[in-house]
Structures are given as structure tokens and as C-alpha cells.
Write an enzyme that holds these catalytic residues in place. Structure first.
Site, short mmCIF file in Angstrom:
data_model
loop_
_atom_site.label_atom_id
_atom_site.label_comp_id
_atom_site.label_asym_id
_atom_site.label_seq_id
_atom_site.Cartn_x
_atom_site.Cartn_y
_atom_site.Cartn_z
N ARG A 25 -59.20 -20.63 -22.55
CA ARG A 25 -59.88 -21.88 -22.17
C ARG A 25 -60.99 -21.64 -21.16
NH1 ARG A 25 -56.20 -26.49 -22.78
NH2 ARG A 25 -56.92 -27.43 -20.86
N GLY B 230 -58.35 -32.40 -14.98
CA GLY B 230 -59.01 -33.70 -15.16
C GLY B 230 -59.93 -33.96 -13.99
N GLU C 122 -79.66 -30.47 -37.41
CA GLU C 122 -78.37 -29.92 -36.99
C GLU C 122 -77.38 -29.90 -38.14
OE1 GLU C 122 -77.49 -28.21 -34.64
OE2 GLU C 122 -75.31 -28.30 -34.74
N LYS D 88 -75.58 -26.55 -39.69
CA LYS D 88 -74.12 -26.40 -39.82
C LYS D 88 -73.76 -25.93 -41.22
CE LYS D 88 -73.05 -26.29 -36.30
NZ LYS D 88 -74.20 -26.22 -35.55
N GLU E 248 -74.94 -22.25 -41.87
CA GLU E 248 -74.34 -21.13 -41.13
C GLU E 248 -72.86 -20.93 -41.44
OE1 GLU E 248 -74.26 -21.32 -36.86
OE2 GLU E 248 -74.23 -23.50 -36.86
C1 AGP Z 1 -75.24 -23.13 -33.57
O1 AGP Z 1 -74.16 -23.54 -34.39
C2 AGP Z 1 -75.41 -21.62 -33.57
N1 AGP Z 1 -74.19 -21.00 -33.19
C3 AGP Z 1 -76.62 -21.17 -32.79
O2 AGP Z 1 -77.75 -21.81 -33.34
C4 AGP Z 1 -76.61 -21.47 -31.28
O3 AGP Z 1 -76.76 -22.86 -31.07
C5 AGP Z 1 -77.78 -20.73 -30.62
O4 AGP Z 1 -77.56 -19.35 -30.78
C6 AGP Z 1 -77.95 -21.06 -29.12
O5 AGP Z 1 -76.80 -20.67 -28.44
P1 AGP Z 1 -76.63 -21.19 -26.91
O6 AGP Z 1 -76.52 -22.67 -26.97
O7 AGP Z 1 -75.38 -20.53 -26.43
O8 AGP Z 1 -77.85 -20.77 -26.14
#
Ligand code: AGP
Length: 606
Positions: A27, A99, A479, A483, A486
Site C-alpha cells: 500500500r 483516514g 483516455e 485504456k 494498452e
Molecule cells: C496510463 O494508463 C499509462 N500507464 C501511462 O500513459 C502513464 O499515464 C504515463 O506513463 C504517465 O505516468 P505518470 O502519471 O506516473 O507520470
């Protein structure tokens, strides 16, 4: 995200608690501590650093005992240090807490007037003092805890012990806490992985539950002291599944964690009644001097920046320029001293985004990072930092980090707008009220995950998708397409819906599912036109809208209704079905959802 554990039974508490903390390390945390009750005395050890260092400290016999509590801390109020680490003690009462207590400042002021002395900067420390104040007025331990909890506002998962009592008391409100039921022994934990090796019989406490553990027994009461009945559930989780909270993948668990992640990101910052937003951790320049804001990031975080641009320009009328970090750092950006450079990053370790920050610092620009990982490079080295309290994001595909990033940017826009007098206190209150409803609205979408799973089954065989959206929902569809790409390896691209006629329309035929986000906002009619163009070319339209009577409802193949919210917050809602669609398609295709091929969670190299 903090983790708490507790034990009351017939075995050595210390070893059990340290092992349980080790199992919560995933965590993320910055300090750890433990307290063990032995013959009317409580020994406490805590320190900034890792659980293994704590193990060395407690190796000596003074930590013998069969009742105890322990904690790993992810700092929200007060820097990581020994004095801010849990457990916190007042009199003979010792507490560990996960919390955020929203009203800790007023409680602290009142308790100070009663003579209480505080040693830490934490919100948590008010809890043992409050309990002691009731004990001093003649209440017994359980009553003192119950009456104290009734005064707390915010979220808590608590483990509490007292030298004068053999009991262990636990309580929860909005921060998860489970009870493990052993053979004449009991455990408490923030999450199942901590104790799944000791028992598979759990009681999942609900908000306002209080659990009182005596010798070999547990009693559940509510805040009024009335008995509460909760069933003991036998789980069939392996260790690995336990870390996923029973979900098949971390990504799905993190999608479902978004209501709580956003709630925790809001708590301690929004003062609805005063119409203001506070960022304690933030060192800001004179905001009146800021003429332009830059928002720079990579991937999902860049999409959050695009939404941030809409928020700041529409609510504050301050010009915002967004850029992908790998472009920004090589194009000699025309940065001026009175600009502000915002860097958004879940990991805080993305090489291109760090390089962008350095570019800004080199030119004397104020740099502000929005990060999810305490102690990360961007969190440490930027001039100011705002943390998302999403908790560790394990799945490579970013989900809860994205929605908490938007939440933070929204809150910062309110803070800046109020400070500059561009948003009135009553408007800020109205906006706060809207964002406080977002977690419940997301939950209503998550409750319909089964519907989206059926849609995913229908479209999983297609090899190309087009996503269309306008305004704040254009970053949302970007976005959604990312998703799908990837985690399912299906080609998906997103376009501003108005751009369709400038090229992508050539792609449309019956083999092209087109995901369209079309809320009933100022672009509604235009987007209806785009949908018409897709349908007339036999495209397969999947529509997300907040208008159940959308005029295209019976013309599209799939129609999913979102809860309504204000324009600025639409992307936080519209992205959730897109996350679920991508997840379920990938899950059906059997790809490695949490660790997709070729991808890393944090791109620390260029
Ligand atoms: C998003 O699902 C990806 N894992 C990738 O685009 C990620 O957002 C990007 O590498 C930026 O990472 P960060 O937010 O840790 O800087």
C-alpha cells in the site's frame, strides 16, 4: 494509504502484528509503529522508515504481550517523522488511525483549552486526547470511545487499546476495516492481505460500527451503543487474490476504489460551510502575479492536464497551455517568470515529466507537481506539491490516479479562483457540493458494471475502435482509447468529434465500433450530427450520455446513461464506463491486464 492492524488472542501479538504490517507494504508508507499491552503496561515503538527496522526495535522482551495494534503511515497531515508516526498516545490510551479527521483543528483547540498537550502535527493525535477527556469525566473505556467517535467528522479506521483495560477496540467510518475471526483470537486489518494467512473468516465492518474485543469474545455496537449484527464470512481467497481484495485484477479493484480515492482526496481540503478549499501541504507564490499556467505530463496524466485547461480557463479565465512532456522539454517553450508550471504524474518518477520540471526551474518558473507517490522525485523537487490520495496504483493502466488528478486540479482551480476573487465563496460552496456527490455517482456507474461487461462481450472481436467526444469529454475519450489500446492491444483512436469530417469519417463502416460521449451540454446538437453521419455509413455506435431521452437513443446500438453533473466534472464520470469497457474486453481476450506487454508502470527512462 495508511494501514492498520490489531490482535487480541493467546499468542505473541508483536510477531503477528509485524508480519501483518509487512503484508500491507504494497500500500505504500513512510513510517511504521506498534503498541503492545502487557500486564497493564503498553510499550510503544514507532519510527520513520520501514517495517523491518521496526522489527529490530521490538526484538527485546519488553514487547511481550497478547494484545496490540500497529500501523504503517502514508503522510497526509504532518511530514514523515517519528513524532508524526502512529501509534499516538494520550494518558494511557493508544491509537492507530487510517483516514482523515476533518474537524481536528477545532477539537485540538478545545482540548488544548482543557489542558491537553499535543506533540505531533497529525490530525490523528486528537483521538486519544478526546477519549481521555471523556475518561477523566468518569466514562468507561467503551463509552469514552463511543462518545469521542460521535464528535469526529471525516474518515477513520481505528485500533485502540488502554493500559487500564485489557480490551482492544476497533471502529470504522469510510476507511475500510475488517475483523479476522480466529480460534478464540481476533484480528483487525485495513485490508485482507494483512491477515489472510491467519484466518479466512472475516467480519466486514460497516460505517459507524464499533468492535469491542475482550477475552475470546467480540461485541459489535453502533455509535448509540446499540448491539449490531454482522455475519462472519468465509472467504476462499489466496494470498494473491487477497491483495486484490477479491477482484480478479488490480486494475478492476482500482476502478472500483475510485469513489473512496476521490473521497479521501477531498477530505481535509474542502470546507463547504466556509466556501473554501485548503491545501496545507502547499507553498504557493503570489497567485495574483500568475499570468499563464502550463500543464505538462505524459499519457493518462496528460489527459488530466487537458481537462485542467478547461477548468482553469472556464472558471478563472487564466490562459493555460498544455503539452506532452517529451515535446515540451525539447521545444524551447516560451516560459516567463510569472508563469506557473504544473506537472502531473501518478508515479512522480516519469523521466520526461521530471525533465520538464527541470526546464521550468531553470527559467525561474514556479513548479507545482500533482503526484500520487509520497517522496517521489516530482513530489520532492517541485516548488510545491499537491498529493492525490488515491492509494497505491498497482495496475499499469492508470485509473483511480486519473480521476483523483482531475479532482485535485478542480479543487486547485477553486482555491486559486477564491484567492483571486474570481469565484465567490457561495459559488465555491456550490462547486464543492457538486464534487462531493461525484463518489456516489461513480458508485452508481460501478453498480452497472455487469451491463458494460455484456457490451464488452459483444464488441471484443473488433480490431479497430474510434472514440469521439467534444470539449471536456475529448480528453475523456482520449483516455478511453488509451485504456483499450494498452490492455487489450486493440487499435483505438480518439478524435474531437468535430474533426470527424476532416478525415476519420473515411474509416467508418460496419466493422468500426464508434464510442461517442454525448452529454446534453452546449455541444449536444453538433454531436448528434456526428452520430447521424456514423450511422448513415453503417458504423456501430456505442453512446454514453447523461440524457435518458437523447434524440439518438433508439438509433444507436448501445446506449448507456450516466448520472448528471456539472460540465467541468463530466469527464470524471464519463471515463468510468470507458475504463470498464476496456477492462472487460481485455479480460475476455485474456491479456495480462495488470502487466500489459511492453508497458511499465512508471517510464523512468526516456
Ligand atoms: C496510463 O494508463 C499509462 N500507464 C501511462 O500513459 C502513464 O499515464 C504515463 O506513463 C504517465 O505516468 P505518470 O502519471 O506516473 O507520470
Amino acid at each position: 494509504m495508511c494501514g492498520i492492524v490489531g490482535y487480541k488472542g493467546k499468542s505473541d501479538a508483536c510477531g503477528i502484528l509485524i508480519d501483518a504490517l509487512k503484508r500491507l507494504e504494497y500500500r505504500g508508507y513512510d513510517s511504521a509503529g506498534i503498541a503492545v499491552w502487557n500486564k497493564g503496561k503498553i510499550e510503544v515503538a514507532r519510527q520513520k522508515g520501514k517495517v523491518d527496522e521496526l522489527r529490530k526495535i521490538v526484538a527485546d522482551s519488553s514487547f511481550a504481550g497478547k494484545t496490540g495494534i500497529a500501523h504503517t503511515r502514508w503522510a497526509t497531515h504532518g511530514t514523515p517523522s517519528e513524532r508524526n508516526a502512529h501509534p499516538h498516545k494520550a494518558g494511557d490510551v493508544v491509537v492507530v488511525h487510517n483516514g482523515i479527521i476533518e474537524n481536528y483543528i477545532e477539537l485540538k483547540d478545545r482540548l488544548r483549552k482543557e489542558g491537553h498537550k499535543f506533540l505531533s502535527d497529525t490530525d490523528t493525535e486528537v483521538i486519544p486526547h478526546l477519549i481521555m477527556s471523556y475518561i477523566k469525566k468518569g466514562r468507561d473505556f467503551v463509552e469514552a470511545v463511543r462518545l469521542s467517535l460521535k464528535e469526529l467528522r471525516g474518515s477513520y479506521a481505528l485500533g485502540i487499546i488502554r493500559e487500564a483495560d485489557k480490551m482492544l477496540i476497533a471502529a470504522r467510518k469510510e476507511s475500510p476495516l475488517i475483523v479476522g475471526v480466529g480460534n478464540g483470537e481476533y484480528y483487525i486489518a485495513s485490508d485482507a492481505p494483512a491477515i489472510i494467512n491467519r484466518t479466512k473468516r472475516f467480519i466486514f465492518l460497516e460505517d459507524d460500527d464499533i468492535a469491542v474485543f475482550a477475552e475470546g469474545t467480540v461485541k459489535l455496537i453502533d455509535l448509540e451503543g446499540k448491539a449490531v449484527k454482522r455475519e462472519i464470512r468465509q472467504v476462499q481467497w489466496s494470498d494473491a487474490m487477497a491483495e486484490k481484495g477479491g477482484f480478479k485484477h488490480f486494475m478492476l479493484k482500482e476502478i472500483f476504489e475510485q469513489p473512496r480515492a476521490i473521497s479521501e482526496t477531498l477530505i481535509g481540503r474542502v470546507k463547504e460551510e466556509k466556501g473554501q478549499v485548503d491545501f496545507e501541504e502547499l507553498k504557493l507564490p503570489d497567485l495574483a502575479k500568475i499570468k499563464k499556467i502550463w500543464m505538462v505530463a505524459c499519457g493518462t496524466s496528460y489527459h488530466a492536464c487537458m481537462i485542467g485547461k478547461h477548468l482553469f480557463e472556464s472558471m478563472l479565465r487564466i490562459p493555460v497551455e498544455t503539452d506532452i512532456a517529451s515535446e515540451f522539454r525539447y521545444r524551447e517553450p516560451i516560459l516567463k517568470e510569472d508563469d506557473m508550471l504544473v506537472l502531473v504524474s501518478q508515479s512522480g518518477e516519469t523521466a520526461d515529466t521530471i525533465a520538464a520540471m527541470k526546464e521550468g526551474k531553470k527559467r525561474g518558473v514556479y513548479t507545482l507537481s500533482v503526484c500520487n507517490v509520497l517522496g517521489s522525485t516530482l513530489a520532492r523537487d517541485a516548488d510545491g506539491v499537491i498529493f492525490t490520495h488515491a492509494g497505491p496504483e498497482i495496475g499499469v493502466a492508470s485509473t483511480k490516479a486519473f480521476t483523483t488528478q482531475i479532482s485535485v486540479l478542480f479543487l486547485f482551480a477553486l482555491h486559486m479562483g477564491k484567492t483571486l476573487g474570481r469565484i465567490s465563496a457561495s459559488d465555491v460552496s456550490g462547486y464543492i457540493n457538486e464534487i462531493k456527490q461525484v463518489p456516489h455517482k461513480i458508485q452508481s456507474i460501478l453498480d452497472a458494471s455487469g451491463l458494460i461487461e455484456e457490451v464488452a462481450r459483444k464488441y471484443m472481436a473488433y480490431r479497430n475502435f474510434l472514440y469521439l467526444g467534444r470539449g471536456v469529454n475529448y480528453p475523456s475519450v482520449l483516455e478511453g482509447a488509451l485504456k483499450l489500446k494498452e490492455i487489450s492491444y486493440i487499435h483505438a483512436e480518439a478524435y474531437a468529434a468535430g474533426e470527424m469530417k476532416h478525415g476519420p469519417i473515411a474509416l467508418i463502416d460496419e466493422n468500426m465500433p464508434v464510442v461517442v460521449v454525448s452529454p446534453h451540454d452546449h455541444t449536444y446538437k453538433k454531436t448528434c450530427g456526428n452520430v447521424e453521419e456514423v450511422i448513415s455509413r453503417r458504423g456501430r455506435v456505442l453512446m454514453l450520455t447523461d440524457d435518458p431521452s437523447h434524440e439518438m437513443a433508439d438509433r444507436v446500438e448501445t446506449f448507456f446513461v450516466l448520472p448528471r453533473t456539472i460540465y467541468a466534472l463530466q469527464p470524471i464520470l464519463s471515463v468510468v464506463p470507458l475504463q470498464l469497457l476496456a477492462y472487460h474486453i481485455a479480460n475476455f481476450l485474456g491479456t495480462d491486464v495488470d502487466q500489459p506487454r511492453n508497458l511499465a508502470k512508471s517510464v523512468t527512462v526516456e
